[in-house]
Design a protein around this motif. Sequence first.
Motif, short mmCIF file in Angstrom:
data_model
loop_
_atom_site.label_atom_id
_atom_site.label_comp_id
_atom_site.label_asym_id
_atom_site.label_seq_id
_atom_site.Cartn_x
_atom_site.Cartn_y
_atom_site.Cartn_z
N LYS A 22 0.87 -1.17 0.00
CA LYS A 22 0.00 0.00 0.00
C LYS A 22 0.91 1.22 0.00
O LYS A 22 1.79 1.34 0.85
CB LYS A 22 -0.90 -0.03 1.23
CG LYS A 22 -1.92 1.08 1.31
CD LYS A 22 -2.83 0.86 2.53
CE LYS A 22 -3.83 1.99 2.68
NZ LYS A 22 -4.73 1.76 3.85
N GLY B 54 -3.19 -5.24 -3.78
CA GLY B 54 -3.73 -4.78 -2.51
C GLY B 54 -4.24 -5.87 -1.60
O GLY B 54 -4.94 -5.57 -0.62
N SER C 109 -9.94 -6.12 -2.21
CA SER C 109 -9.60 -5.84 -0.82
C SER C 109 -9.58 -4.33 -0.56
O SER C 109 -10.24 -3.83 0.34
CB SER C 109 -8.24 -6.46 -0.49
OG SER C 109 -7.89 -6.26 0.85
N THR C 110 -8.81 -3.58 -1.36
CA THR C 110 -8.77 -2.13 -1.19
C THR C 110 -10.00 -1.49 -1.84
O THR C 110 -10.56 -2.01 -2.81
CB THR C 110 -7.50 -1.54 -1.81
OG1 THR C 110 -7.41 -1.95 -3.18
CG2 THR C 110 -6.27 -2.01 -1.06
N SER C 111 -10.40 -0.35 -1.30
CA SER C 111 -11.59 0.31 -1.83
C SER C 111 -11.29 1.16 -3.06
O SER C 111 -12.14 1.28 -3.95
CB SER C 111 -12.24 1.17 -0.74
OG SER C 111 -11.32 2.12 -0.24
N GLY D 273 -6.62 -4.09 -6.77
CA GLY D 273 -7.09 -4.08 -5.39
C GLY D 273 -7.40 -5.45 -4.83
O GLY D 273 -7.60 -5.60 -3.63
N TYR E 128 -5.02 -5.48 2.29
CA TYR E 128 -5.07 -4.07 2.67
C TYR E 128 -6.49 -3.53 2.51
O TYR E 128 -7.31 -4.11 1.79
CB TYR E 128 -4.12 -3.24 1.82
CG TYR E 128 -2.66 -3.53 2.07
CD1 TYR E 128 -2.03 -3.08 3.22
CD2 TYR E 128 -1.92 -4.27 1.15
CE1 TYR E 128 -0.68 -3.35 3.44
CE2 TYR E 128 -0.58 -4.54 1.35
CZ TYR E 128 0.03 -4.08 2.51
OH TYR E 128 1.35 -4.34 2.73
N ALA E 129 -6.74 -2.41 3.16
CA ALA E 129 -8.02 -1.71 3.03
C ALA E 129 -7.74 -0.26 2.64
O ALA E 129 -6.60 0.19 2.64
CB ALA E 129 -8.81 -1.78 4.33
N GLY E 130 -8.82 0.49 2.31
CA GLY E 130 -8.64 1.90 1.97
C GLY E 130 -8.07 2.08 0.58
O GLY E 130 -8.39 1.33 -0.34
N ASN E 131 -7.22 3.09 0.42
CA ASN E 131 -6.64 3.40 -0.88
C ASN E 131 -5.38 2.56 -1.11
O ASN E 131 -4.49 2.53 -0.26
CB ASN E 131 -6.26 4.88 -0.95
CG ASN E 131 -7.42 5.80 -0.60
OD1 ASN E 131 -8.56 5.52 -0.97
ND2 ASN E 131 -7.13 6.87 0.11
N LEU E 132 -5.31 1.92 -2.25
CA LEU E 132 -4.09 1.18 -2.57
C LEU E 132 -2.93 2.15 -2.81
O LEU E 132 -1.83 1.96 -2.31
CB LEU E 132 -4.32 0.29 -3.79
CG LEU E 132 -3.17 -0.62 -4.22
CD1 LEU E 132 -2.63 -1.43 -3.06
CD2 LEU E 132 -3.63 -1.53 -5.36
N ASN F 162 -11.08 -3.13 -7.40
CA ASN F 162 -11.24 -2.39 -6.15
C ASN F 162 -12.71 -2.40 -5.75
O ASN F 162 -13.60 -2.44 -6.59
CB ASN F 162 -10.73 -0.95 -6.33
CG ASN F 162 -9.24 -0.93 -6.59
OD1 ASN F 162 -8.44 -1.04 -5.67
ND2 ASN F 162 -8.87 -0.78 -7.86
#
Length: 476
Positions: free
Chosen positions: A218, A239, A266-268, A263, A242-246, A289
């Motif tokens: 990330k 990603g 996983s990542t948004s 993503g 991970y979460a949120g922004n890659l 994503n």
Amino acid sequence: MDTINPAAPTLDAVLSPTNVALQTLSGTKETNTSVWINNIEIIPVNPSTTWTYDFYLSEGENNISITCQDSAGNESDEASTKIILDTISPAVPTLNEVITPTNISIQILSGNKEASSSIWLNGTVVISLNLSTDWSYSYNLSEGTNNISVTSCDAAGNQSSAVTAIIEYDPNTYVDAGNASGTEDGTETHPFNTIAEGIVTVPPGKSVIVAAGTYNEKLIINKGIVLQGAGKESTFINGLGYAGNLITIEADNVTISGFTIDGNNSTSVGIYFNNYSFISINNNIIQNNTSYGINYSNSSPTIENNNIKNNNYSGIEIATGGAGIIKNNSIVSNQYGIRTCGNSSSEITRNDISNNSNTGIYCRESATPIISYNTINNNSYGVLIDYNLTWGALVNPDIGGGEGGSVGKNNITGNSIHGVSNETPHTIKALYNWWGDAAGPKYPRNPNNTTISSDWAYWSATGGDIGFYPWLSAAP
């Protein structure tokens, strides 16, 4: 009878030591006298009060005694000097091992030299004459190839032969996930094995050059750099876990190119930025994503030649203040291809926006995108202009012939519900487009709707319609 000795001659300053064997000696003398050097007459009696003579030195120490004699044979006291002739060059200095290639601009060059010599670097003296037999100098490299030539010079001006080296200075930082050597300094020879290390180390304005491989990281890009992958088919930022922004951009002047940004559900968000300038995202695959492939606001990026696909919500989400140009991308198989929100005003041109499960280009609030030369095929809605009382009716995309300057030329075909759907109470301009049939689009109250195969230009609100004439009679 004359028994008075003439005055002693003078000798102008001489250079010693010297490496020039022929020396011009000069000075003054009494009139009507001769000049003698080392008991040899070199200038006969003459009325002049100055004298000059070319004298050949011998290697080593030359002791010179100068007297005058008058015509009666009376001799003056002497003027004397010592000149050392040294024509032997000093030994070649040594240059300790240099590191090449390097990403460090200031290099300490060092080595040994002959005592009582100076050090010259590329024709310029950098260390004055001194008794030491060691030398050291801080040298500022130029980007690229640096040719280094080191010589010594003695007090007589004799210069040694040169010792040379070539140093390649590359301020870019290199990354290779396959580097398992245990030696990492970010050079091409010893790359880091994570992109994050490269971002931390690289100077602003330079590049992090990433070799093919998979990087489960990330990233936060907080300086103006180029993040350059080996190619979108071979260089993966993943990603998983991970979460949120890659990738989050937190600086101006950032380019991201040559990656698959995945993503992994996983990542948004694949790439996120807010309020940064001169952002370029090109030649990437951005996929998988849970929300958006790219999400930005208050910025005017260039987003081009990317494949943005299989993101659970939008391929590109443009929020308040978002502008810039989105061109030559493939934006497919998302729920929404592009969502334009807030007061965004991006230019959307020459993209393939197809097979998105809901809408190709979605417009709401006060968004005013300029839409031209796109292929908008096989979505549920090609372009949807949404409206509710809370937002007001300021949303106004230009799909052709409107105030934004769009020339149309969009290919709006095969969209299962409507090609363009206007839910606002005002007219949307969509001139000069291809709707899939030379007869133009289907539209409310068109008696030919059942006989043509084109997409719908649809509106339902009182006062809201779509200006679509003239249309193209063939695909652009």
